[in-house]
Motif scaffolding. Sequence first.
Motif, PDB file in Angstrom:
ATOM      1  N   HIS A 263     -36.810  16.835 -17.871  1.00 60.36           N
ATOM      2  CA  HIS A 263     -37.523  15.451 -17.521  1.00 60.36           C
ATOM      3  C   HIS A 263     -37.837  14.675 -18.769  1.00 60.36           C
ATOM      4  O   HIS A 263     -38.326  14.851 -19.056  1.00 60.36           O
ATOM      5  CB  HIS A 263     -38.122  15.570 -16.425  1.00 60.36           C
TER       6      HIS A 263
ATOM      7  N   SER B 139     -31.026  12.193 -10.179  1.00 65.10           N
ATOM      8  CA  SER B 139     -30.425  10.790 -10.398  1.00 65.10           C
ATOM      9  C   SER B 139     -29.811  10.619 -11.704  1.00 65.10           C
ATOM     10  O   SER B 139     -29.496  11.795 -12.461  1.00 65.10           O
ATOM     11  CB  SER B 139     -32.111  10.360 -11.386  1.00 65.10           C
TER      12      SER B 139
ATOM     13  N   TYR C 243     -44.299   7.257  -9.014  1.00 62.21           N
ATOM     14  CA  TYR C 243     -43.159   8.067  -8.409  1.00 62.21           C
ATOM     15  C   TYR C 243     -43.769   7.751  -7.385  1.00 62.21           C
ATOM     16  O   TYR C 243     -44.688   8.553  -7.324  1.00 62.21           O
ATOM     17  CB  TYR C 243     -42.173   9.381  -8.891  1.00 62.21           C
TER      18      TYR C 243
ATOM     19  N   LYS D 163     -39.059   6.873 -10.979  1.00 65.23           N
ATOM     20  CA  LYS D 163     -37.487   7.456  -9.993  1.00 65.23           C
ATOM     21  C   LYS D 163     -36.586   8.296 -10.993  1.00 65.23           C
ATOM     22  O   LYS D 163     -35.774   9.591 -10.620  1.00 65.23           O
ATOM     23  CB  LYS D 163     -37.029   7.077  -8.871  1.00 65.23           C
TER      24      LYS D 163
ATOM     25  N   ARG E  21     -35.290  11.866 -12.216  1.00 64.05           N
ATOM     26  CA  ARG E  21     -35.537  13.065 -10.790  1.00 64.05           C
ATOM     27  C   ARG E  21     -34.342  13.763 -10.910  1.00 64.05           C
ATOM     28  O   ARG E  21     -33.491  13.451 -12.174  1.00 64.05           O
ATOM     29  CB  ARG E  21     -35.161  12.425  -9.145  1.00 64.05           C
TER      30      ARG E  21
ATOM     31  N   GLU F  96     -35.558  11.792   0.275  1.00 63.73           N
ATOM     32  CA  GLU F  96     -35.916  12.499  -0.979  1.00 63.73           C
ATOM     33  C   GLU F  96     -36.134  10.743  -1.269  1.00 63.73           C
ATOM     34  O   GLU F  96     -35.323   9.507  -0.915  1.00 63.73           O
ATOM     35  CB  GLU F  96     -35.077  13.023  -1.713  1.00 63.73           C
TER      36      GLU F  96
ATOM     37  N   SER G 282     -30.283  14.959  -4.245  1.00 66.52           N
ATOM     38  CA  SER G 282     -30.845  14.699  -3.404  1.00 66.52           C
ATOM     39  C   SER G 282     -30.576  14.415  -1.870  1.00 66.52           C
ATOM     40  O   SER G 282     -29.425  13.712  -1.503  1.00 66.52           O
ATOM     41  CB  SER G 282     -31.453  13.150  -3.718  1.00 66.52           C
TER      42      SER G 282
ATOM     43  N   PRO H 263     -38.290  17.021  -6.037  1.00 70.73           N
ATOM     44  CA  PRO H 263     -37.291  15.526  -6.594  1.00 70.73           C
ATOM     45  C   PRO H 263     -37.457  16.581  -8.013  1.00 70.73           C
ATOM     46  O   PRO H 263     -36.737  15.817  -8.992  1.00 70.73           O
ATOM     47  CB  PRO H 263     -38.617  15.088  -6.093  1.00 70.73           C
ATOM     48  N   PHE H 264     -38.788  16.797  -8.866  1.00 71.81           N
ATOM     49  CA  PHE H 264     -38.669  17.700  -9.817  1.00 71.81           C
ATOM     50  C   PHE H 264     -38.812  18.758 -10.516  1.00 71.81           C
ATOM     51  O   PHE H 264     -39.331  19.546  -9.230  1.00 71.81           O
ATOM     52  CB  PHE H 264     -39.744  17.045 -10.733  1.00 71.81           C
TER      53      PHE H 264
ATOM     54  N   ARG I 107     -34.113   7.085  -3.638  1.00 70.10           N
ATOM     55  CA  ARG I 107     -32.889   7.935  -4.325  1.00 70.10           C
ATOM     56  C   ARG I 107     -31.954   7.349  -4.329  1.00 70.10           C
ATOM     57  O   ARG I 107     -33.279   6.182  -3.439  1.00 70.10           O
ATOM     58  CB  ARG I 107     -32.542   8.987  -2.842  1.00 70.10           C
TER      59      ARG I 107
END
Length: 404
Positions: free
Chosen positions: A326, A376, A297, A370, A373, A186, A182, A277-278, A189
């Motif tokens: 996700h 992550s 988020y 979070k 993501r 972001e 990331s 992020p997604f 993160r």
Amino acid sequence: MRVLDKARTLRHQPTPAETQLWQCLRNRQLSGYKFRRQYPVGEYIADFACITAGVIVELDGNHHADPEQHAYDDVRTLFLQTAGFRILRFWNNQILDDLPTVLQTIEHSLHSPSPDLRERGAGGGGGQPMIIRQHTIFPAAFPESWASDWGEDEYGLWMGFTYKGVRHDFRWIEPGTFTMGSPKNEPERDDDETQHEVTLTQGFWLAETTVTQALWKVVMGDDPSSFKGEHLPVEQVSWEDAQRFIAKMNGMKPELQMCLPTEAQWEYCCRAGTTTPFYFGEQISSALVNFDGTEPYNNGRKSEYRRQTVEVKLLPPNDWGLYGMHGNVLEWCQDWFGDYPVQPIDDPQGAETGSARVLRGGSWFSHGSKHCRSASRFNYDTSLRFYSFGFRLALGHRAVQSGQ
């Protein structure tokens, strides 16, 4: 031919979810504009699209937009050529309890179509184009000898494997290059997400979903899951449990070359060409992801917390046809957990040794939004079982360039 007739041959009849969205768009006040179209639900998919297009023009700030004028002009053409059946599929799978998120996703699909999509005639003469992912690198063999079903749809090539009546589908994933990790700006993160360029030099097959309880039971003979249901993901499985499952499958069908995906393969597939992020954008909602929506988020709005796993295909897939990347359950990867490199790398396999294996994707459980993501990372001991731990299967295959 009526557009709806063409849609029926491709996907489905209008569903209750589509009916609900139609009514929402037709009756709800948005940006000061009241929709008054009175066509019967689902009479023409084109009309369905036009109502949506009217909303998008409103969200773009054009308060003089007239859906009637746009209905059979540029907006309709734009919708059918750039979003069309991706949106129909989104509606078909959606729990429509979050209209703003629905509209955000529709708007994204209209104005930011994926670069790897192309138009394709939907069978028969004429009719509206279907949107389909364009492969330029193909598997060396298609279909494989083990495949019980196979085909091509808007997400590209797929093959199904059936064992004792339980089918599990896989999607062809081309080799490619992406930025893993990331950016430093972001929101929320973690420090272990150092961005670096990754090239995957070999194509592979990745399961559309995590392993279901139905598949686990016919292979292993038991079901360790806390939340029971054939179409729910198997959970309460450790990395070592996943390896036992894989070894048993490969013992019966060595040609499958079954394995867990590497961490790099997993993030490549989760992103599906995106950098946000997604995979669907900057924010998250329970309308799209099974997670604890009470922990939003980056100061987003709260949404539903279901407090358990859901069926693996309940929520919409990403642009590569992969469900649940996700949320729902954390997914074991093959790699030992370790620090990322800074320099570009080909086909990373993770740390050479370690004390914990990688899990990805976040889950239904209260780990915080979070952790859903794309970048992550989680890591746990290989023997640990938990009711938010599951896994997804990969198959290794050699690829060929288009035209070979």
